[in-house]
Scaffold this motif. Sequence first.
Motif, PDB file in Angstrom:
ATOM      1  N   SER A  98      -0.956 -24.343 -17.355  1.00  7.50           N
ATOM      2  CA  SER A  98      -1.924 -25.080 -16.543  1.00  7.50           C
ATOM      3  C   SER A  98      -1.578 -24.962 -15.062  1.00  7.50           C
ATOM      4  N   ILE A 153      -6.587 -26.542 -14.017  1.00  2.00           N
ATOM      5  CA  ILE A 153      -7.020 -25.444 -14.871  1.00  2.00           C
ATOM      6  C   ILE A 153      -6.098 -25.464 -16.071  1.00  2.00           C
ATOM      7  N   GLU A 154      -6.680 -25.647 -17.236  1.00  2.00           N
ATOM      8  CA  GLU A 154      -5.924 -25.721 -18.490  1.00  2.00           C
ATOM      9  C   GLU A 154      -6.152 -24.453 -19.301  1.00  2.00           C
ATOM     10  N   HIS A 155      -5.223 -24.148 -20.169  1.00  2.00           N
ATOM     11  CA  HIS A 155      -5.310 -23.023 -21.114  1.00  2.00           C
ATOM     12  C   HIS A 155      -5.359 -21.671 -20.406  1.00  2.00           C
ATOM     13  N   ILE A 156      -4.533 -21.508 -19.373  1.00  2.00           N
ATOM     14  CA  ILE A 156      -4.449 -20.222 -18.681  1.00  2.00           C
ATOM     15  C   ILE A 156      -3.958 -19.179 -19.681  1.00  2.00           C
ATOM     16  N   ASP A 159      -8.712 -19.738 -23.408  1.00  2.00           N
ATOM     17  CA  ASP A 159     -10.039 -20.256 -23.051  1.00  2.00           C
ATOM     18  C   ASP A 159      -9.892 -21.242 -21.895  1.00  2.00           C
ATOM     19  N   ALA A 160      -9.739 -20.702 -20.696  1.00  2.00           N
ATOM     20  CA  ALA A 160      -9.429 -21.516 -19.520  1.00  2.00           C
ATOM     21  C   ALA A 160     -10.604 -22.395 -19.115  1.00  2.00           C
ATOM     22  N   LYS A 192     -15.979 -23.599 -17.606  1.00  2.00           N
ATOM     23  CA  LYS A 192     -15.222 -22.523 -18.249  1.00  2.00           C
ATOM     24  C   LYS A 192     -15.049 -21.398 -17.244  1.00  2.00           C
ATOM     25  N   ALA A 214      -9.370 -16.927 -16.603  1.00  2.00           N
ATOM     26  CA  ALA A 214      -8.054 -17.072 -15.962  1.00  2.00           C
ATOM     27  C   ALA A 214      -7.004 -16.559 -16.938  1.00  2.00           C
ATOM     28  N   ASN A 215      -6.780 -15.249 -16.877  1.00  2.00           N
ATOM     29  CA  ASN A 215      -5.814 -14.630 -17.786  1.00  2.00           C
ATOM     30  C   ASN A 215      -4.376 -14.848 -17.361  1.00  2.00           C
ATOM     31  N   TYR A 266      -1.739 -16.738 -13.840  1.00  2.00           N
ATOM     32  CA  TYR A 266      -1.703 -17.728 -12.751  1.00  2.00           C
ATOM     33  C   TYR A 266      -2.333 -17.203 -11.470  1.00  2.00           C
ATOM     34  N   ALA A 307      -5.997 -17.672 -11.991  1.00  2.00           N
ATOM     35  CA  ALA A 307      -6.280 -19.110 -11.984  1.00  2.00           C
ATOM     36  C   ALA A 307      -6.266 -19.646 -10.552  1.00  2.00           C
TER      37      ALA A 307
END
Length: 86
Positions: free
Chosen positions: A13, A39-42, A45-46, A61, A64-65, A67, A70
């Motif tokens: 995150s 940003i969660e779930h980097i 499914d960010a 949605k 964000a593969n 950091y 993101a």
Amino acid sequence: KMNVLVFNAGSASLKFELIRSDSDNPCLQQLHTLVSGSIEHIGGDAVLSQLQGKEVIDKLKIDANDYNTATEQALEWLEPIYIYYF
């Protein structure tokens, strides 16, 4: 007066907050949060969430593969807000 953008990276995150200092005296800091989010779930499914306190008030949605991506997404999302306050 000064605005500060703070990032805090977690395991999957990225939290961020734009803060304004309304005091010219550094000893009398009066800080106000202008906007905050996360940003969660980097890497998966960010989701970018706008926060008010700890409550989620909006979600988006995003891709964000990693950091770097993101952070770019957060900065792109913050750009209109940043322009408004500066």
